[in-house]
Design an enzyme around this catalytic site. Structure first.
Site, PDB file in Angstrom:
ATOM      1  N   CYS A   1      -5.491  -3.221   2.488  1.00 19.08           N
ATOM      2  CA  CYS A   1      -5.201  -3.236   3.915  1.00 19.08           C
ATOM      3  C   CYS A   1      -6.439  -3.483   4.786  1.00 19.08           C
ATOM      4  O   CYS A   1      -6.964  -4.594   4.821  1.00 19.08           O
ATOM      5  CB  CYS A   1      -4.487  -1.943   4.283  1.00 19.08           C
TER       6      CYS A   1
ATOM      7  N   GLU B   1       0.845  -1.191   0.000  1.00 16.49           N
ATOM      8  CA  GLU B   1       0.000   0.000   0.000  1.00 16.49           C
ATOM      9  C   GLU B   1       0.891   1.254   0.000  1.00 16.49           C
ATOM     10  O   GLU B   1       1.943   1.284   0.646  1.00 16.49           O
ATOM     11  CB  GLU B   1      -0.864  -0.036   1.259  1.00 16.49           C
TER      12      GLU B   1
ATOM     13  N   LYS C   1      -9.621   2.882  -1.719  1.00 19.17           N
ATOM     14  CA  LYS C   1      -9.866   2.204  -0.446  1.00 19.17           C
ATOM     15  C   LYS C   1     -11.181   2.672   0.183  1.00 19.17           C
ATOM     16  O   LYS C   1     -11.400   3.871   0.385  1.00 19.17           O
ATOM     17  CB  LYS C   1      -8.693   2.482   0.494  1.00 19.17           C
TER      18      LYS C   1
END
Length: 280
Positions: free
Chosen positions: A144, A40, A111
């Site tokens: 994540c 990331e 995200k």
């Protein structure tokens, strides 16, 4: 072959981080990798104080970072997945992931579930994880903290993902002796629940006092790791042979199938707002 290239980005060193990442891609490809996963925010590092500190390093999808990754992907004929700080069409900052191959940028994912101080820096995405077709199988991507939401990883499986790629930056936490980082357990659970491969690429090093777990892993559809990063926080590349077609068999026996056995009519609570008080 799937590779997870666990590298150590340096905060704000975009040029150096690109060199580290492309070097890792080249090394993985030389060892036979077809699909390469990076961490990331691999181009910028992670621990920025606020949006204004990060903004000079953010790029659009047409920016030099994705062009560089696409160039390397075309040269080596590999698929590359990783994270970058995106400045979107309205100049809002996004914690994003890219998928590039020999044809260029195949997908960008923003995200959806922001972690900790990310809420003060980024605007969350509101689109499902992309699922793209490739010569090797169907590839999806989340970032994540997203993997801690089983509803979210399930959406990728329901749309045919064979491999879920997860660029991450997992802060190191205390782990009981002999155990794996808790985030790796989330990844194993996602693989098993959805009967799909999961490739997690974490980072290492430290930034502003934050140390990283170095929890990279490639996990089979049965939930067991095919490869795990060695303890100690070193840069390393995991390589695993993954026949992605195996993820299309969701059966655990002649009677049960991970997707067919779902009963969506009973699951309405999953999309309801969380209750603020404990159930009595």
């Amino acid at each position: 072959m799937v590779a997870a290239c666990q590298v150590a980005p340096v905060l704000g060193d975009v040029e150096g981080n690109l060199a580290r990442a492309t070097g890792a891609i080249r090394s993985a490809a030389a060892q036979g990798a077809d699909i390469v996963v990076l961490p990331e925010l691999v181009t910028t590092g992670y621990v920025f104080t606020d949006a204004e500190e990060l903004r000079p390093y953010a790029e659009s999808v047409q920016g030099p970072a994705l062009r560089a990754f696409a160039t390397v992907a075309a040269e080596l004929d590999v698929i590359v997945i990783g994270g970058f700080a995106e400045s979107d069409e309205s100049q809002r900052l996004r914690n994003s992931a890219f998928v590039v191959d020999a044809t260029g940028v195949r997908a960008v994912y923003r995200k959806a579930h922001l972690w900790d101080n990310e809420v003060n820096i980024f605007v969350p995405g509101d689109e499902l994880p992309p699922v793209i077709d490739s010569l090797f199988g169907r590839i999806a991507v989340v970032l994540c903290y997203d993997i801690e939401f089983p509803e979210w990883t399930r959406t990728a499986a329901l749309r045919g993902a064979d491999l879920l790629c997860v660029p991450t930056n997992w802060p190191a936490t205390a782990v009981p002796p002999g155990e794996r980082p808790e985030e790796v357990l989330h990844a194993q659970a996602a693989a098993l629940a959805n009967r799909m491969f999961v490739a997690v690429c974490d980072r290492v090093g430290q930034e502003r006092g934050v140390h990283w777990a170095g929890g990279s892993a490639v996990i089979a559809p049965n939930g067991y790791p095919l490869a795990l990063a060695e303890a100690g926080g070193a840069e390393q590349t995991l390589l695993s042979v993954c026949d992605l077609a195996l993820a299309r068999d969701k059966a655990s026996n002649t009677h049960n199938d991970a997707l067919r056995d779902r009963r969506p009519a009973l699951y309405g609570l999953l999309t309801a707002p969380a209750r603020q008080t404990a159930l009595s």
